[in-house]
Design a protein around this motif. Structure first.
Motif, PDB file in Angstrom:
ATOM      1  N   LYS A 103       0.826  -1.216   0.000  1.00 30.14           N
ATOM      2  CA  LYS A 103       0.000   0.000   0.000  1.00 30.14           C
ATOM      3  C   LYS A 103       0.859   1.264   0.000  1.00 30.14           C
ATOM      4  CE  LYS A 103      -3.939  -2.307   2.116  1.00 30.14           C
ATOM      5  NZ  LYS A 103      -5.006  -2.280   3.129  1.00 30.14           N
ATOM      6  N   SER A 104       1.883   1.206  -0.859  1.00 30.27           N
ATOM      7  CA  SER A 104       2.847   2.313  -0.910  1.00 30.27           C
ATOM      8  C   SER A 104       2.839   3.058  -2.234  1.00 30.27           C
ATOM      9  CB  SER A 104       4.260   1.758  -0.663  1.00 30.27           C
ATOM     10  OG  SER A 104       4.609   0.813  -1.675  1.00 30.27           O
ATOM     11  N   GLY A 138       0.941   4.336 -18.919  1.00 27.48           N
ATOM     12  CA  GLY A 138       1.988   5.040 -19.649  1.00 27.48           C
ATOM     13  C   GLY A 138       1.874   6.545 -19.632  1.00 27.48           C
ATOM     14  N   ARG A 139       0.892   7.073 -18.943  1.00 27.00           N
ATOM     15  CA  ARG A 139       0.724   8.526 -18.907  1.00 27.00           C
ATOM     16  C   ARG A 139       1.415   9.121 -17.676  1.00 27.00           C
ATOM     17  NH1 ARG A 139      -5.527   9.205 -21.171  1.00 27.00           N
ATOM     18  NH2 ARG A 139      -5.075   8.318 -23.235  1.00 27.00           N
ATOM     19  N   ALA A 140       1.248  10.431 -17.476  1.00 23.96           N
ATOM     20  CA  ALA A 140       1.961  11.107 -16.384  1.00 23.96           C
ATOM     21  C   ALA A 140       1.693  10.426 -15.049  1.00 23.96           C
ATOM     22  CB  ALA A 140       1.544  12.572 -16.342  1.00 23.96           C
ATOM     23  N   LEU A 141       0.446  10.116 -14.768  1.00 26.88           N
ATOM     24  CA  LEU A 141       0.101   9.318 -13.596  1.00 26.88           C
ATOM     25  C   LEU A 141      -0.190   7.911 -14.110  1.00 26.88           C
ATOM     26  CD1 LEU A 141      -2.117  11.777 -11.512  1.00 26.88           C
ATOM     27  CD2 LEU A 141       0.356  11.435 -11.482  1.00 26.88           C
ATOM     28  N   ASP A 142       0.877   7.112 -14.148  1.00 28.54           N
ATOM     29  CA  ASP A 142       0.853   5.800 -14.807  1.00 28.54           C
ATOM     30  C   ASP A 142       0.117   4.783 -13.939  1.00 28.54           C
ATOM     31  OD1 ASP A 142       1.345   3.458 -16.161  1.00 28.54           O
ATOM     32  OD2 ASP A 142       3.480   3.854 -16.477  1.00 28.54           O
ATOM     33  N   THR A 143      -1.060   4.369 -14.390  1.00 24.05           N
ATOM     34  CA  THR A 143      -1.864   3.426 -13.610  1.00 24.05           C
ATOM     35  C   THR A 143      -1.335   1.994 -13.695  1.00 24.05           C
ATOM     36  OG1 THR A 143      -3.391   3.303 -15.493  1.00 24.05           O
ATOM     37  CG2 THR A 143      -3.959   4.801 -13.687  1.00 24.05           C
ATOM     38  N   ASP A 144      -0.305   1.744 -14.515  1.00 21.85           N
ATOM     39  CA  ASP A 144       0.374   0.449 -14.470  1.00 21.85           C
ATOM     40  C   ASP A 144       1.313   0.379 -13.263  1.00 21.85           C
ATOM     41  OD1 ASP A 144      -0.848  -0.535 -16.732  1.00 21.85           O
ATOM     42  OD2 ASP A 144       0.739   0.139 -18.099  1.00 21.85           O
ATOM     43  N   LYS A 145       1.656   1.554 -12.721  1.00 19.97           N
ATOM     44  CA  LYS A 145       2.578   1.619 -11.583  1.00 19.97           C
ATOM     45  C   LYS A 145       1.895   2.109 -10.306  1.00 19.97           C
ATOM     46  CE  LYS A 145       6.542   2.832 -14.529  1.00 19.97           C
ATOM     47  NZ  LYS A 145       7.582   3.875 -14.790  1.00 19.97           N
ATOM     48  N   PHE A 146       0.942   3.025 -10.468  1.00 20.32           N
ATOM     49  CA  PHE A 146       0.390   3.699  -9.294  1.00 20.32           C
ATOM     50  C   PHE A 146      -1.108   3.454  -9.125  1.00 20.32           C
ATOM     51  CE2 PHE A 146       3.965   6.399 -10.784  1.00 20.32           C
ATOM     52  CZ  PHE A 146       4.809   6.213  -9.692  1.00 20.32           C
ATOM     53  N   PHE A 147      -1.540   3.566  -7.894  1.00 22.57           N
ATOM     54  CA  PHE A 147      -2.949   3.523  -7.532  1.00 22.57           C
ATOM     55  C   PHE A 147      -3.386   4.979  -7.365  1.00 22.57           C
ATOM     56  CE2 PHE A 147      -6.201   3.172  -4.053  1.00 22.57           C
ATOM     57  CZ  PHE A 147      -7.159   2.466  -4.772  1.00 22.57           C
ATOM     58  N   VAL A 148      -4.073   5.490  -8.356  1.00 23.10           N
ATOM     59  CA  VAL A 148      -4.434   6.912  -8.391  1.00 23.10           C
ATOM     60  C   VAL A 148      -5.832   7.092  -7.811  1.00 23.10           C
ATOM     61  CG1 VAL A 148      -4.723   8.940  -9.862  1.00 23.10           C
ATOM     62  CG2 VAL A 148      -2.997   7.213 -10.439  1.00 23.10           C
ATOM     63  N   MET A 149      -5.968   8.064  -6.931  1.00 22.29           N
ATOM     64  CA  MET A 149      -7.238   8.329  -6.256  1.00 22.29           C
ATOM     65  C   MET A 149      -7.641   9.786  -6.435  1.00 22.29           C
ATOM     66  SD  MET A 149      -6.228   6.670  -2.581  1.00 22.29           S
ATOM     67  CE  MET A 149      -7.847   7.073  -1.920  1.00 22.29           C
ATOM     68  N   CYS A 150      -8.929  10.051  -6.415  1.00 22.14           N
ATOM     69  CA  CYS A 150      -9.423  11.423  -6.424  1.00 22.14           C
ATOM     70  C   CYS A 150     -10.723  11.465  -5.641  1.00 22.14           C
ATOM     71  CB  CYS A 150      -9.641  11.916  -7.849  1.00 22.14           C
ATOM     72  SG  CYS A 150     -10.119  13.672  -7.932  1.00 22.14           S
ATOM     73  N   PHE A 191      -8.135  12.090   5.133  1.00 19.91           N
ATOM     74  CA  PHE A 191      -7.327  11.193   5.961  1.00 19.91           C
ATOM     75  C   PHE A 191      -8.172  10.042   6.509  1.00 19.91           C
ATOM     76  CE2 PHE A 191      -3.901  14.470   6.541  1.00 19.91           C
ATOM     77  CZ  PHE A 191      -2.852  13.643   6.157  1.00 19.91           C
ATOM     78  N   ARG A 192      -9.427  10.308   6.843  1.00 19.48           N
ATOM     79  CA  ARG A 192     -10.308   9.232   7.330  1.00 19.48           C
ATOM     80  C   ARG A 192     -10.494   8.176   6.244  1.00 19.48           C
ATOM     81  NH1 ARG A 192      -9.223  12.277  10.801  1.00 19.48           N
ATOM     82  NH2 ARG A 192     -10.525  13.041  12.525  1.00 19.48           N
ATOM     83  N   LEU A 193     -10.630   8.625   4.986  1.00 17.38           N
ATOM     84  CA  LEU A 193     -10.742   7.694   3.867  1.00 17.38           C
ATOM     85  C   LEU A 193      -9.464   6.875   3.728  1.00 17.38           C
ATOM     86  CD1 LEU A 193     -11.823   6.516   1.183  1.00 17.38           C
ATOM     87  CD2 LEU A 193     -11.024   8.616   0.058  1.00 17.38           C
ATOM     88  N   GLY A 198      -6.435   1.631   4.625  1.00 15.30           N
ATOM     89  CA  GLY A 198      -5.183   1.085   5.143  1.00 15.30           C
ATOM     90  C   GLY A 198      -3.947   1.728   4.547  1.00 15.30           C
ATOM     91  N   ILE A 199      -4.084   2.937   4.006  1.00 19.95           N
ATOM     92  CA  ILE A 199      -2.951   3.645   3.401  1.00 19.95           C
ATOM     93  C   ILE A 199      -2.349   4.584   4.437  1.00 19.95           C
ATOM     94  CG2 ILE A 199      -2.239   5.238   1.575  1.00 19.95           C
ATOM     95  CD1 ILE A 199      -4.608   4.167  -0.092  1.00 19.95           C
ATOM     96  N   GLU A 200      -1.140   4.278   4.880  1.00 15.74           N
ATOM     97  CA  GLU A 200      -0.486   5.074   5.916  1.00 15.74           C
ATOM     98  C   GLU A 200       0.371   6.191   5.331  1.00 15.74           C
ATOM     99  OE1 GLU A 200       1.682   2.541   8.521  1.00 15.74           O
ATOM    100  OE2 GLU A 200      -0.103   1.457   9.219  1.00 15.74           O
ATOM    101  N   ARG A 201       0.817   6.011   4.114  1.00 12.81           N
ATOM    102  CA  ARG A 201       1.695   7.017   3.494  1.00 12.81           C
ATOM    103  C   ARG A 201       1.407   7.063   1.997  1.00 12.81           C
ATOM    104  NH1 ARG A 201       6.586   9.411   4.968  1.00 12.81           N
ATOM    105  NH2 ARG A 201       7.919  10.067   3.253  1.00 12.81           N
ATOM    106  N   LEU A 202       1.251   8.267   1.454  1.00 11.89           N
ATOM    107  CA  LEU A 202       1.015   8.450   0.023  1.00 11.89           C
ATOM    108  C   LEU A 202       2.339   8.530  -0.732  1.00 11.89           C
ATOM    109  CD1 LEU A 202      -1.811  11.146   0.167  1.00 11.89           C
ATOM    110  CD2 LEU A 202      -2.088   8.777  -0.616  1.00 11.89           C
TER     111      LEU A 202
END
Length: 205
Positions: A103-104, A138-150, A191-193, A198-202
């Motif tokens: 979860k990093s 493959g884009r700036a926020l690469d979803t093959d590498k990162f878990f992107v949230m909004c 932060f509550r979300l 279970g995400i302690e650090r973004l």
């Protein structure tokens, strides 16, 4: 903007109908000294922009973002910085990519104060998001590498608890009784979300 556009159109009609009409001690003319018609480039650009928006672009149609997001329910009182208390709240959020075992790899994308959580299209809402070109494989926020949230921030109108939500204590909408919020309140709700996921650090925010 609509009032200014209407006024500009009125001035244009007056200039075209009465080229030499005196107005408040000045002379308004629809022609230049050489007889060529006057241009109104700012008005023309404004009219073009208004027409483009009316046809659905280039800005996203936020008013249609009413489904396709997940909802985190915080079922405990939440004290706001300016003294108000929410008995509970919801936070609407959307995600792209996969959260790794540690979860990093989570990235939290922030909106403007009035933006929805729909930053990018996905199966539950295939409409283009407001950051469509920046999120994905493959884009700036690469979803093959990162878990992107909004998220839609606390107090927003696109799924999160806000003035249009029902106050569980009264059964009526909060309306003007909704607590005055600070940006810190909005961040603490996020932060509550993160705690619930279970995400302690973004990785980034």
């Amino acid at each position: 903007m609509a009032a200014r556009l209407a006024m500009a159109r009125t001035l244009r009609r007056l200039a075209a109908a009465r080229p030499q009409r005196a107005l408040a001690g000045a002379r308004l003319s629809s022609t230049r000294a050489g007889g060529a018609p006057m241009d109104f480039p700012c008005i023309d650009r404004l009219e073009t922009r208004q027409r483009d928006l009316a046809l659905g672009g280039p800005e996203p149609t936020y008013e249609k973002v009413v489904t396709g997001y997940s909802v985190y329910a915080h079922d405990a009182p939440f004290a706001c910085d300016h003294g108000g208390v929410l008995p509970r709240f919801d936070i609407a959020y959307e995600t792209w990519g996969t959260l790794n075992a540690a979860k990093s790899n989570a990235i939290l994308v922030h909106t403007g104060l009035s933006g929805s959580s729909h930053a990018h299209s996905h199966e539950r809402n295939p409409n283009p998001g407001w950051w469509e070109k920046f999120i994905g494989p493959g884009r700036a926020l690469d979803t093959d590498k990162f878990f992107v949230m909004c998220t839609n921030v606390l107090g927003g109108c696109y799924g999160s608890t806000g003035p249009g939500s029902v106050d569980p204590r009264t059964g009526a909408r909060y309306a003007t009784t909704f607590p005055l919020l600070t940006v810190n309140d909005m961040v603490r709700a996020q932060f509550r979300l993160l705690d619930a996921l279970g995400i302690e650090r973004l990785h980034a925010s």
